[in-house]
Design a protein around this motif. Structure first.
Motif, PDB file in Angstrom:
ATOM      1  N   ALA A  49       0.799  -1.223   0.000  1.00  0.00           N
ATOM      2  CA  ALA A  49       0.000   0.000   0.000  1.00  0.00           C
ATOM      3  C   ALA A  49       0.835   1.277   0.000  1.00  0.00           C
ATOM      4  N   ASP A  50       2.068   1.234   0.501  1.00  0.00           N
ATOM      5  CA  ASP A  50       2.887   2.441   0.604  1.00  0.00           C
ATOM      6  C   ASP A  50       3.481   2.782  -0.760  1.00  0.00           C
ATOM      7  N   ALA A  51       2.954   3.836  -1.382  1.00  0.00           N
ATOM      8  CA  ALA A  51       3.388   4.194  -2.733  1.00  0.00           C
ATOM      9  C   ALA A  51       4.866   4.555  -2.791  1.00  0.00           C
ATOM     10  N   TRP A  52       5.424   5.078  -1.698  1.00  0.00           N
ATOM     11  CA  TRP A  52       6.841   5.447  -1.704  1.00  0.00           C
ATOM     12  C   TRP A  52       7.743   4.225  -1.840  1.00  0.00           C
ATOM     13  N   GLN A  53       7.232   3.050  -1.498  1.00  0.00           N
ATOM     14  CA  GLN A  53       8.032   1.831  -1.575  1.00  0.00           C
ATOM     15  C   GLN A  53       7.808   1.057  -2.873  1.00  0.00           C
ATOM     16  N   ARG A  54       6.966   1.585  -3.751  1.00  0.00           N
ATOM     17  CA  ARG A  54       6.707   0.918  -5.028  1.00  0.00           C
ATOM     18  C   ARG A  54       7.502   1.597  -6.138  1.00  0.00           C
ATOM     19  N   PRO A  55       7.743   0.891  -7.244  1.00  0.00           N
ATOM     20  CA  PRO A  55       8.367   1.535  -8.403  1.00  0.00           C
ATOM     21  C   PRO A  55       7.489   2.665  -8.928  1.00  0.00           C
ATOM     22  N   TYR A  56       8.086   3.511  -9.734  1.00  0.00           N
ATOM     23  CA  TYR A  56       7.336   4.608 -10.328  1.00  0.00           C
ATOM     24  C   TYR A  56       6.106   4.092 -11.085  1.00  0.00           C
ATOM     25  N   LEU A  57       5.010   4.839 -10.968  1.00  0.00           N
ATOM     26  CA  LEU A  57       3.795   4.609 -11.755  1.00  0.00           C
ATOM     27  C   LEU A  57       3.217   3.213 -11.569  1.00  0.00           C
ATOM     28  N   THR A  58       3.461   2.614 -10.423  1.00  0.00           N
ATOM     29  CA  THR A  58       3.021   1.249 -10.171  1.00  0.00           C
ATOM     30  C   THR A  58       1.909   1.242  -9.130  1.00  0.00           C
ATOM     31  N   THR A  59       0.814   0.580  -9.463  1.00  0.00           N
ATOM     32  CA  THR A  59      -0.331   0.514  -8.557  1.00  0.00           C
ATOM     33  C   THR A  59      -0.035  -0.439  -7.406  1.00  0.00           C
ATOM     34  N   PRO A  60      -0.796  -0.333  -6.324  1.00  0.00           N
ATOM     35  CA  PRO A  60      -0.718  -1.386  -5.309  1.00  0.00           C
ATOM     36  C   PRO A  60      -1.271  -2.686  -5.878  1.00  0.00           C
ATOM     37  N   LEU A  61      -1.068  -3.762  -5.182  1.00  0.00           N
ATOM     38  CA  LEU A  61      -1.596  -5.053  -5.609  1.00  0.00           C
ATOM     39  C   LEU A  61      -3.001  -5.209  -5.039  1.00  0.00           C
ATOM     40  N   PHE A  62      -3.988  -5.056  -5.893  1.00  0.00           N
ATOM     41  CA  PHE A  62      -5.377  -5.191  -5.466  1.00  0.00           C
ATOM     42  C   PHE A  62      -5.699  -6.675  -5.300  1.00  0.00           C
ATOM     43  N   ARG A  63      -6.283  -7.028  -4.181  1.00  0.00           N
ATOM     44  CA  ARG A  63      -6.443  -8.443  -3.851  1.00  0.00           C
ATOM     45  C   ARG A  63      -7.577  -9.128  -4.597  1.00  0.00           C
ATOM     46  N   LYS A  64      -8.620  -8.395  -4.955  1.00  0.00           N
ATOM     47  CA  LYS A  64      -9.759  -9.072  -5.570  1.00  0.00           C
ATOM     48  C   LYS A  64     -10.498  -8.143  -6.528  1.00  0.00           C
ATOM     49  N   PHE A  65     -10.881  -8.689  -7.676  1.00  0.00           N
ATOM     50  CA  PHE A  65     -11.710  -7.986  -8.646  1.00  0.00           C
ATOM     51  C   PHE A  65     -12.904  -8.862  -9.010  1.00  0.00           C
ATOM     52  N   VAL A  66     -13.959  -8.221  -9.464  1.00  0.00           N
ATOM     53  CA  VAL A  66     -15.082  -8.945 -10.060  1.00  0.00           C
ATOM     54  C   VAL A  66     -15.386  -8.306 -11.408  1.00  0.00           C
ATOM     55  N   ASN A  67     -15.841  -9.105 -12.350  1.00  0.00           N
ATOM     56  CA  ASN A  67     -16.248  -8.599 -13.659  1.00  0.00           C
ATOM     57  C   ASN A  67     -17.749  -8.358 -13.652  1.00  0.00           C
ATOM     58  N   ARG A  68     -18.142  -7.158 -14.048  1.00  0.00           N
ATOM     59  CA  ARG A  68     -19.561  -6.842 -14.120  1.00  0.00           C
ATOM     60  C   ARG A  68     -19.855  -6.068 -15.400  1.00  0.00           C
ATOM     61  N   SER A  69     -21.007  -6.360 -15.995  1.00  0.00           N
ATOM     62  CA  SER A  69     -21.396  -5.732 -17.257  1.00  0.00           C
ATOM     63  C   SER A  69     -22.310  -4.539 -17.016  1.00  0.00           C
ATOM     64  N   PHE A  70     -22.143  -3.536 -17.872  1.00  0.00           N
ATOM     65  CA  PHE A  70     -22.970  -2.339 -17.825  1.00  0.00           C
ATOM     66  C   PHE A  70     -23.420  -1.997 -19.247  1.00  0.00           C
ATOM     67  N   PRO A  71     -24.611  -1.436 -19.394  1.00  0.00           N
ATOM     68  CA  PRO A  71     -25.054  -1.022 -20.730  1.00  0.00           C
ATOM     69  C   PRO A  71     -24.209   0.138 -21.239  1.00  0.00           C
ATOM     70  N   LEU A  72     -23.906   0.109 -22.531  1.00  0.00           N
ATOM     71  CA  LEU A  72     -23.130   1.161 -23.181  1.00  0.00           C
ATOM     72  C   LEU A  72     -24.035   1.900 -24.165  1.00  0.00           C
ATOM     73  N   ILE A  73     -23.994   3.205 -24.121  1.00  0.00           N
ATOM     74  CA  ILE A  73     -24.857   4.034 -24.961  1.00  0.00           C
ATOM     75  C   ILE A  73     -24.030   4.610 -26.101  1.00  0.00           C
ATOM     76  N   ASP A  74     -24.430   4.315 -27.310  1.00  0.00           N
ATOM     77  CA  ASP A  74     -23.711   4.775 -28.503  1.00  0.00           C
ATOM     78  C   ASP A  74     -24.089   6.227 -28.801  1.00  0.00           C
ATOM     79  N   ILE A  75     -23.092   7.115 -28.832  1.00  0.00           N
ATOM     80  CA  ILE A  75     -23.384   8.525 -29.105  1.00  0.00           C
ATOM     81  C   ILE A  75     -23.157   8.893 -30.573  1.00  0.00           C
TER      82      ILE A  75
END
Length: 382
Positions: A24-50
């Protein structure tokens, strides 16, 4: 635009916030590197064509940029001139001499900004069809990684870069693909940080334009600095209180390198009701100019969900958040997206805030060809 019917659905990755992060400590990570997120889920959303909107008589991209935080501009680039066919899109002299001047001219005409500073450009390419998980780590960042805080972003961060005012280019070989995570690249806090610490020419213009003086003046008698999160509310409240304060903004100018079949860039204007979607801010370590104080942390924000709201296959309530895209977007159709705009701050602000954006998986609805794109990021002053 909300009256249009949703035509397809796109699948985003959502961070499960209460699962937490490692590193979580950004100062200890390489440049431009996110923390390691432990869990994701995939979810769908409607997309509106403009596309029906941008094809209608009288469509004005500047109006859409003001009302929704993004615009679609028709623009033919010399990138695709037959005389340049032998040149590589990642060739930096080519970008500096040909494409960057086009972007400056385009934004000057569209926004009226007087000073445009290009900070970065990226070339991205889709991963194989069917891969929906987040982009792989840019550098080793698992728990116990030996990667040091000074490590670079796959060779794209040079410790001498910020001693100059030259934009950084992240080539296709760096492995930066479409972002499946709905996110904001800037916040009010990171905008204040970037104009002060990133590059000498930007900092100088921020002073000459009166931006830094206005922000510092608001915080002059307060017990916290202008560049702290504590200053967000008071600056937002007062910056445009007596008419618009000195304006500055950050934009992304995004162009596909061919007609988009997969992974369209989608944009969702900021709305108060996000339903079960929750904002999650985190920091990236950024290389700053040594004379301006050196490295700093830039705040970024994801849209995520709480674990209790992500039952198996259950849809996520997105409240008023609606996702827009341009079907079969061509290389002559350029998306301009607000990353930040001081003119939108507070009750006295004018125009839309920076919208959420990301590239969901839509499968092969429009075709199987991988998407390639070039993005240019800028900071502008009026």
């Amino acid at each position: 635009m909300g009256s249009l019917d949703a035509q397809i659905h796109g699948k985003f990755n959502l961070f499960v916030i209460d699962a937490g992060v490692d590193d979580a400590d950004a100062w200890q990570r390489p440049y431009l590197t996110t923390p390691l997120f432990r869990k994701f889920v995939n979810r769908s959303f409607p997309l509106i064509d403009i596309r029906p909107n941008i094809s209608a008589p009288g469509f004005n991209p500047a109006d859409l940029l003001k009302s929704h935080g993004f615009g679609v501009l028709n623009h033919k680039s010399a990138l695709f001139d037959p005389s340049n066919a032998h040149l590589n899109i990642d060739d930096e002299p080519f970008l500096h001499e040909t494409y960057y001047p086009e972007i400056r001219d385009l934004l000057t005409k569209t926004t009226g900004a007087k000073h445009i500073f290009i900070t970065h450009s990226f070339v991205r390419k889709s991963r194989p069809l069917g891969i929906t998980r987040p982009n792989p780590p840019n550098t080793g960042r698992r728990a116990g990684s030996k990667n040091q805080a000074g490590a670079n972003f796959r060779g794209t961060v040079n410790h001498q870069d910020n001693a100059t005012n030259v934009p950084k280019h992240i080539p296709a070989g760096a492995g930066v693909g479409p972002a499946r995570l709905p996110h904001l690249d800037y916040t009010h806090l990171s905008a204040r940080q970037c104009i002060r610490f990133y590059r000498r020419d930007i900092e100088q213009q921020a002073r000459e334009s009166g931006v830094i003086g206005a922000e510092d003046g608001i915080c002059a008698d307060l017990p916290f600095p202008t560049t702290s999160a504590e200053a967000n509310a008071v600056i937002a409240e007062q910056y445009n209180q007596d008419g618009l304060g000195p304006r500055y903004a950050a934009y992304s100018v995004w162009r596909p390198l061919g007609t988009v079949q997969r992974d369209p860039l989608c944009i969702a204007p900021r709305r108060g009701d996000t339903g079960e979607l929750v904002e999650y801010p985190y920091d990236l370590r950024v290389q700053g100019n040594a004379e301006l104080g050196g490295d700093f942390l830039r705040e970024v924000t994801l849209l995520g969900v709480q674990g209790k709201d992500v039952g198996v296959r259950r849809e996520v309530d997105a409240g008023e958040v609606k996702w827009y895209y341009v079907s079969r977007q061509t290389r002559e159709e350029v998306l301009v997206i607000k990353f930040f705009d001081s003119a939108a701050l507070g009750r006295g602000g004018k125009g839309a805030e920076a919208p959420w954006h990301g590239s969901p998986d839509i499968g092969d609805v429009w075709g199987e060809e991988a998407r390639e794109s070039i993005e240019v990021r800028v900071i502008a002053f009026w």
